[in-house]
Design a protein around this motif. Structure first.
Motif, PDB file in Angstrom:
ATOM      1  N   ASP A 144      85.261 -27.885  21.597  1.00 13.60           N
ATOM      2  CA  ASP A 144      86.087 -28.371  22.717  1.00 13.60           C
ATOM      3  C   ASP A 144      86.289 -27.303  23.792  1.00 13.60           C
ATOM      4  N   TYR A 175      81.186 -29.145  24.059  1.00 21.57           N
ATOM      5  CA  TYR A 175      82.004 -29.407  25.232  1.00 21.57           C
ATOM      6  C   TYR A 175      81.589 -30.736  25.854  1.00 21.57           C
ATOM      7  N   ARG A 176      82.489 -31.275  26.641  1.00 18.59           N
ATOM      8  CA  ARG A 176      82.218 -32.539  27.325  1.00 18.59           C
ATOM      9  C   ARG A 176      81.396 -32.294  28.594  1.00 18.59           C
TER      10      ARG A 176
END
Length: 350
Positions: free
Chosen positions: A77, A107-108
């Motif tokens: 994250d 991660y996004r």
């Protein structure tokens, strides 16, 4: 590291550092201050050199471990990382090429890792599920090998390959009784075209929240104001619920998979299943009620940390700001800035 910092004293921390490794030995005071413990010989906290030594010392420690055995470093994250963490990652990346270190970052989309386009860096994008994978996942969730074609079409059409959406659609169908498990297999209790399944995942989650009993819904919303991670003792204090009813309601929310147990260092702690679940539960609240709850959360945290407010200053600042307690918000923002400065996180302090 932070979760166990209170149990680490100056002597035990120094003992963890090999005496023949000079960069690490010089790094101990900075690391000790970073861990919020009392340092015997802390270096100037506003020194850019001290910040550099902290980064170099942490990197040296990882290099030393990798010299003895292969090291896997997983950072999850990272789209929530603060600027100081990103800066340290950039420093660490320079040490990876010739070391036995495998670093995995998750991660996004939208966040860019601060490691440039180095040749030893590979980016793997997770694709959405195919129709066949969505159907297989649905079979696993329902514990059956055979799915009616209408159910397959509904899940594939609504979820569009998002695994979290698949989970929420299946759970929603179970909750409204449209799908029921039996010893004979899966049963459709009524035609699926008569079942209204919202078109977005946020609306599916919202519909599930609205089907909760009033007390369970209230407790979930109070938890959402506290944050994605929810200490149970803090939730009990803010929600003003006796321990036994609280535990019973929390069991219902866990069974419905809104909340999961999480390992707290000292207190029992829960966490929201997904960031979107937290956002939707938070968004259910009327603005005025949200302000009131933020103030109550801030006051409860303030009481629990009366002897060490600096440790939770950023959290207190956020709650009192969202609760529109401007004077307290300003005081804790200033305290948080001083603490960030002491940790060499200068962009955060500013």
């Amino acid at each position: 590291i932070q979760s166990c910092s209170r149990s680490i004293g100056a002597e035990s921390l120094a003992a963890m550092v090999p005496p023949d490794t000079m960069p690490l030995a010089r790094m101990v005071p900075e690391l000790h201050e970073f861990l919020r413990a009392e340092a015997d010989a802390a270096l100037p906290l506003d020194s850019e050199a001290a910040r550099f030594r902290l980064f170099q010392g942490m990197t040296s420690l990882l290099r030393r471990i990798a010299a003895e055995r292969a090291l896997l470093l997983v950072l999850d994250d990272l789209h929530w990382a603060d600027p100081a963490t990103e800066e340290w990652l950039a420093t660490l990346a320079d040490s990876l090429a010739t070391r036995r270190i495998l670093m995995i970052l998750t991660y996004r989309p939208g966040w860019t890792p601060p490691i440039g386009e180095r040749t030893f860096h590979a980016r793997l994008a997770l694709p959405t599920l195919s129709a066949a994978e969505s159907i297989r996942m649905t079979r696993d969730l329902l514990g059956t090998e055979v799915l009616p074609e209408a159910l397959q079409a509904l899940v594939v059409g609504k979820a569009e390959g998002n695994p979290f959406f698949v989970e929420e659609v299946v759970r929603s169908l179970l909750e409204v009784g449209a799908v029921r498990r039996s010893e004979a297999g899966l049963l459709l209790t009524r035609p699926l075209d008569e079942v209204r399944v919202p078109d977005t995942i946020a609306d599916v989650i919202l519909a599930r929240i609205e089907r909760l009993e009033p007390e369970a819904r209230r407790l979930l919303q109070v938890a959402a104001v506290i944050g994605k991670d929810v200490p149970v003792a803090l939730l009990e204090s803010v929600a003003a619920v006796a321990p036994d009813p609280l535990r019973a309601t929390l069991r219902l929310l866990q069974a419905a998979e809104f909340l999961y147990e999480a390992g707290g260092a000292t207190d029992a702690q829960l966490t929201f299943k997904h960031a979107l679940t937290h956002e939707v539960a938070y968004g259910c609240l009327l603005e005025a009620h949200r302000h009131t709850l933020h103030r109550r959360v801030g006051e409860a945290i303030e009481a629990r940390h009366r002897d060490r407010p600096a440790e939770v200053a950023p959290t207190l600042a956020e709650h009192f700001e969202r609760g529109e307690s401007w004077s307290k918000a300003a005081s804790y923002h200033l305290l948080a800035a001083e603490r960030a400065k002491a940790r060499y996180a200068y962009p955060t302090a500013v």
